[in-house]
Design an enzyme around this catalytic site. Structure first.
Site, PDB file in Angstrom:
ATOM      1  CD  GLU A 152      -3.154  -0.543   0.031  1.00 34.07           C
ATOM      2  OE1 GLU A 152      -3.446   0.648  -0.104  1.00 34.07           O
ATOM      3  OE2 GLU A 152      -3.661  -1.446  -0.672  1.00 34.07           O
ATOM      4  CB  CYS A 183      -2.743 -11.680   0.584  1.00 29.94           C
ATOM      5  SG  CYS A 183      -2.977  -9.886   0.685  1.00 29.94           S
TER       6      CYS A 183
END
Ligand code: DGL
Length: 274
Positions: A152, A183
């Site tokens: 992120e 993920c």
């Protein structure tokens, strides 16, 4: 034929790994994407909160008149896929079953690793799905809570990222011949993960596997987008700042995209007033 877009959701930029594969395999489809980067990571949050956030993202996508929803987040899939699928009358796909099937097909030693967020690991869902299909497969799961924040914050190429991935995965090295990237953020760390695990370990990208299922469902329900239809209108929404999302997304997707900020509360209130 159905020219409406396909909706994708994730806690942040991770679902873009599914989108990139969709653009490669199904280039005619339109995309609406919502990434909840303002509240990422979801993985360490309690299940009820993840469920609530996921429903908000789903409801947002429904306001965009999507023909199918892809929960491009393993954590949200683990917690909420079953109930969302049961509640909606459009197809809803998660990313866990496709990744499990691919791992079963790939492993030779029957020793499969899963790396995922704390919630996905706690839910034990990969182990259940893999062993349901082949009980002889030994599944070793490991939570990697530091990986999503690295992605992120667009630090996937940094020396800190290498150090964290190396230290986190060290106990898995030599233990498995197949590793599920459980993920959707993790494919952005793929070169480092492959380097740590060694070239002989096969990495399974659950998101990429999911696109094959999307294609099957589009064909089955005859809802492919008409190839002759007017130019495409992908739109990407983020709950956080546009600049950072756009930078990561454009570099990952290799093309310029339209990104808009969305305040979910306002967007959903607006529709409930209608
Ligand atoms: N991309 C999400 C997943 O696949 C990451 C979840 C998170 O935000 O922790 O699980």
């Amino acid at each position: 034929m159905d020219n409406r877009p396909i909706g994708f959701l994730d806690s942040g930029v991770g679902g873009l790994t599914v989108v990139r594969e969709l653009m490669r395999q199904l280039p005619h489809e339109d995309i609406i994407y919502i990434g909840d980067s303002a509240r990422a990571p979801y993985g360490p949050r309690p299940a009820d909160q993840i469920r609530e956030y996921t429903w908000q993202l789903v409801n947002f996508l429904l306001t965009k008149n999507v023909k199918m929803i892809v929960i491009a987040c393993n954590t949200a899939t683990a917690v909420a896929w079953e109930e969302i699928k049961a509640a909606l009358d459009i197809p809803v796909l998660g990313v866990i079953l496709p990744g499990s099937s691919a791992a079963i097909k790939t492993t030779q030693s029957k020793k499969v690793g899963v790396i995922a967020t704390p919630m996905t690991v706690t839910s034990d869902i990969y182990q259940q799905k893999v062993q349901l299909l082949d009980p002889q497969i030994e599944v070793t799961s490991m939570a990697c809570p530091k990986f999503v924040p690295l992605v992120e914050s667009n630090e996937t190429g940094s020396s800190i990222a290498k150090k964290i991935v190396y230290e986190t995965l060290a106990p898995l090295v030599g233990q498995v011949d197949t590793l599920i990237l459980g993920c959707t953020h993790y494919p952005l760390l793929r070169p480092i993960i492959q380097n740590v695990m060694g070239p002989e370990v096969k990495l399974i990208d659950s998101g990429a596997e999911t696109v094959r299922d999307i294609s099957v469902l589009l064909n089955y329900f005859e809802i492919n987008r008409n190839r002759e239809a007017k130019h495409q209108q992908h739109c990407f929404y983020t709950t956080a700042g546009v600049a950072s999302f756009q930078e990561i997304a454009e570099s990952w997707l290799g093309q310029n995209i339209r990104v808009e900020h969305v305040n979910l509360e306002e967007a959903l209130n607006d529709t409930s007033d209608l």
